[in-house]
Design an enzyme around this catalytic site. Structure first.
Site, PDB file in Angstrom:
ATOM      1  N   GLU A 154      18.510   4.228  -8.851  1.00 12.29           N
ATOM      2  CA  GLU A 154      18.767   3.168  -9.934  1.00 12.29           C
ATOM      3  C   GLU A 154      17.498   3.391 -10.903  1.00 12.29           C
ATOM      4  O   GLU A 154      17.705   3.705 -12.229  1.00 12.29           O
ATOM      5  CB  GLU A 154      19.215   1.890  -9.692  1.00 12.29           C
ATOM      6  CG  GLU A 154      20.416   1.696  -9.067  1.00 12.29           C
ATOM      7  CD  GLU A 154      20.436   1.546  -7.429  1.00 12.29           C
ATOM      8  OE1 GLU A 154      19.416   2.162  -7.011  1.00 12.29           O
ATOM      9  OE2 GLU A 154      21.261   1.018  -6.970  1.00 12.29           O
TER      10      GLU A 154
ATOM     11  N   GLY B  12       9.817  -6.109  -0.712  1.00  5.93           N
ATOM     12  CA  GLY B  12      10.402  -6.089  -2.287  1.00  5.93           C
ATOM     13  C   GLY B  12      10.793  -7.566  -2.717  1.00  5.93           C
ATOM     14  O   GLY B  12      10.208  -7.967  -3.865  1.00  5.93           O
ATOM     15  N   ARG B  13      11.530  -8.264  -1.944  1.00  8.61           N
ATOM     16  CA  ARG B  13      11.723  -9.542  -2.490  1.00  8.61           C
ATOM     17  C   ARG B  13      10.768 -10.675  -2.242  1.00  8.61           C
ATOM     18  O   ARG B  13      11.016 -11.906  -2.548  1.00  8.61           O
ATOM     19  CB  ARG B  13      13.027 -10.296  -1.504  1.00  8.61           C
ATOM     20  CG  ARG B  13      12.912 -10.092  -0.035  1.00  8.61           C
ATOM     21  CD  ARG B  13      14.432 -10.276   0.789  1.00  8.61           C
ATOM     22  NE  ARG B  13      14.004  -9.889   2.046  1.00  8.61           N
ATOM     23  CZ  ARG B  13      14.076  -8.710   2.671  1.00  8.61           C
ATOM     24  NH1 ARG B  13      14.238  -7.637   2.032  1.00  8.61           N
ATOM     25  NH2 ARG B  13      14.181  -8.753   3.875  1.00  8.61           N
TER      26      ARG B  13
END
Ligand code: F6P
Length: 548
Positions: A214, A268-269
């Protein structure tokens, strides 16, 4: 908990017995019995107060929950995380988002190296760059100030920055506008780019791996848009990258001097404290970004040093376990009463559900108990007019966290007082409810006939005894926001420890990605490489027919 019948441990059994004893107890009776309940079960850290008294527990349940935390070794595991042990064992990685906001001046050693040197160097680079962009020293290719900052990223490379930029909008520099492109849906690029001027636009490509389809596809589209308008030479002045993968950044065509690094010990989070926070620093200034880090550090210190029974993240985690595993409430709702915090629930969805949505424990066994709940929420009072009906009268109970700033950034007329009265009323209503008799009396008082009272009294009643936490702060400023985010990070960590799962990988997102890569050429071409199930095959064919 755990080994074949893994729940069969001392603390777990004690909690099962406590549940049998306690399940019918009404919170309103607990409040009646103990005038000091609210003070007893309220904790403060600076300007942040957690009132957890409206939960279904008493002193004995609380003690049993603390015993569970002790039995599961929460303190040792917490110390392992802070001291760089490789607790993300499926990926053989340490988990050091706490080092990103380590303000103690002390080193954090991983594999013999003090990671603080690299962290501080990147922070300094972020400071210089964000200042240069804000004050027009780093200009676009044609010499104009960069005022449109577009973050291209998804998941943890998007949700944290979006949420914090929105939460701190009041601190944002007047002529800086932030945009976020995350979805692969071309609409996201189209709708963002259509109003932007390439000469004043800076793209930040945020991707830990720099392989996410994405983000790379969106970045490619944005790069083409820029190059079409200003030429290839303009890229260095309009594109920066935030990543752990220098090679891929270079391969994509971004100058490595324009890269801000982070490391595989940052999930990542959990990455908004790293270079991933660059857009935050540009929007609100590096000093405010530092205050955000300081707030998180204050919560880290609290988590590290407060005894378990006075420890905010531990208590939130244990209450969550109590509901999830003993009452079987498998949903959890977070409702900030602050328009600026409207993206917090989406952020927490990834934090919690990507961390603890797991079914295999650390010994490699499928778990026999429930793990992470489904998280949802939204900004109050809006959500009172959407899903709160279910919270009050639905058959499934959903514990709620209310987040309230006592002072608004926009004190206009009575707005904030009305907002506050609403949130306080919601907690009270959920807890107290309204019996059928009370409902009947109210109807009588309102002049309804006996038949009407009979017909309506049950519909107008509320079972109550529905739990909520209230997190009250003075105002949502960068420091407090940092504290709140870190509070939830550590809550998730503690629950992961108790469920004996790895909260730091996310293998569950891979299968869908893999299958999408198989389907893509099938959508584009004529042949079908894979033997799909009937439904998927038929859908692929129908999609292709529509697109012919
Ligand atoms: O899809 C899951 C995920 O790996 C998240 O954990 C992560 O935050 C997101 O994708 C984006 O990954 P990256 O920053 O590597 O592009």
């Amino acid at each position: 908990m755990f080994a074949k019948n893994k729940n069969n441990t001392k603390a777990w059994q004690k909690l099962e017995a406590e549940y049998k004893r306690f399940k019918k107890v009404e919170m309103r009776d607990l409040f009646k019995k103990d005038e000091k309940r609210a003070t007893k079960y309220t904790l403060s850290l600076g300007d942040l107060t957690l009132d957890y008294s409206k939960n279904r527990f008493d002193a004995d349940v609380f003690e049993a929950l603390i015993d569970l935390a002790k039995e599961r070794g929460v303190e040792q595991k917490r110390d392992d995380m802070f001291s760089a042990q490789k607790i993300n064992f499926t990926e053989n990685r340490a988990v050091l988002h706490t080092a990103l906001r380590n303000r103690s001046g002390q080193s954090v050693v991983l594999d013999g190296k003090n990671v603080m040197d690299d962290i501080n160097a990147v922070l300094m680079k972020m400071k210089k760059f964000s200042d240069d962009v804000r004050y027009g020293k780093f200009k676009g290719y044609t010499g104009k100030k960069l005022t449109n900052i577009v973050n291209i990223g998804i998941g943890g490379s998007d949700l944290g920055p979006v949420m914090v930029c929105e939460a701190l909008k009041k601190y944002q520099m007047k002529d800086i506008n932030c945009y976020f492109i995350s979805n692969i849906d071309g609409t996201a690029c189209y709708e963002t780019l259509k109003n932007l001027d390439p000469e004043t636009t800076l793209f930040i490509v945020a991707s830990k791996t720099f392989t996410t389809i994405e983000t790379l596809t969106n970045a490619k589209t944005c790069r083409k848009w820029l190059v079409d308008a200003l030429g290839e030479h303009a890229v260095d002045k309009h594109f920066v990258a935030l990543s752990t993968n220098r090679e891929k950044v270079v391969e994509f065509g971004i100058n490595p001097d324009n890269m801000f690094a982070f490391w595989d010990f940052v999930g990542g989070r959990y990455s908004l404290w790293s270079a991933i926070g660059l857009i935050i620093a540009i929007a609100v200034g590096f000093e405010n970004f530092e205050k955000l880090l300081e707030g998180a550090f204050a919560m880290d210190e609290h988590f590290k040093t407060a005894p378990l029974d006075k420890n905010m993240p531990v208590i939130l985690a244990l209450l969550g376990i109590w509901y999830n595993n003993f009452f079987n409430f498998h949903r959890y709702c977070v409702v900030p009463y602050d328009e600026y915090l409207k993206y917090l629930p989406s952020y927490l969805q990834q934090l919690d559900m990507e961390s603890n949505g797991k079914s295999v424990d650390k010994d490699g066994d499928f778990v026999s108990y429930s793990t992470g709940p489904a998280i949802f929420g939204g900004a109050g009072t809006n959500v009172q007019h959407s899903f709160f009906q279910l919270l009050h009268q639905g058959t499934d109970l959903v514990p709620v966290d209310f987040i309230i700033p006592a002072i608004s950034h926009n004190e206009i007329g009575d707005h904030h007082q009305i907002l506050l009265s609403n949130v306080l009323a919601q907690g009270e209503a959920l807890m107290r409810g309204k019996t059928v008799l009370e409902a009947a009396n109210e109807l009588k008082k309102a002049g309804k006939s006996d038949d009407e009272v009979e017909a309506l009294k049950k519909y107008k009643s509320f079972t109550g005894n529905r739990p909520s936490n209230t997190l009250l702060c003075k105002k949502i400023d960068p420091f407090t926001l940092g504290e709140i985010i870190a509070l939830y990070e550590h809550k998730v960590f503690v629950q992961g420890v108790i469920w004996n799962i790895n909260s730091f990988d996310q293998m569950g997102v891979e299968l869908g990605k893999q299958l999408a890569l198989n389907i893509l050429p099938e959508l584009k071409g004529k042949s079908f490489a894979l033997d799909h199930d009937g439904s998927t095959m038929s859908l692929i064919k129908k999609v292709k027919a529509f697109r012919k």
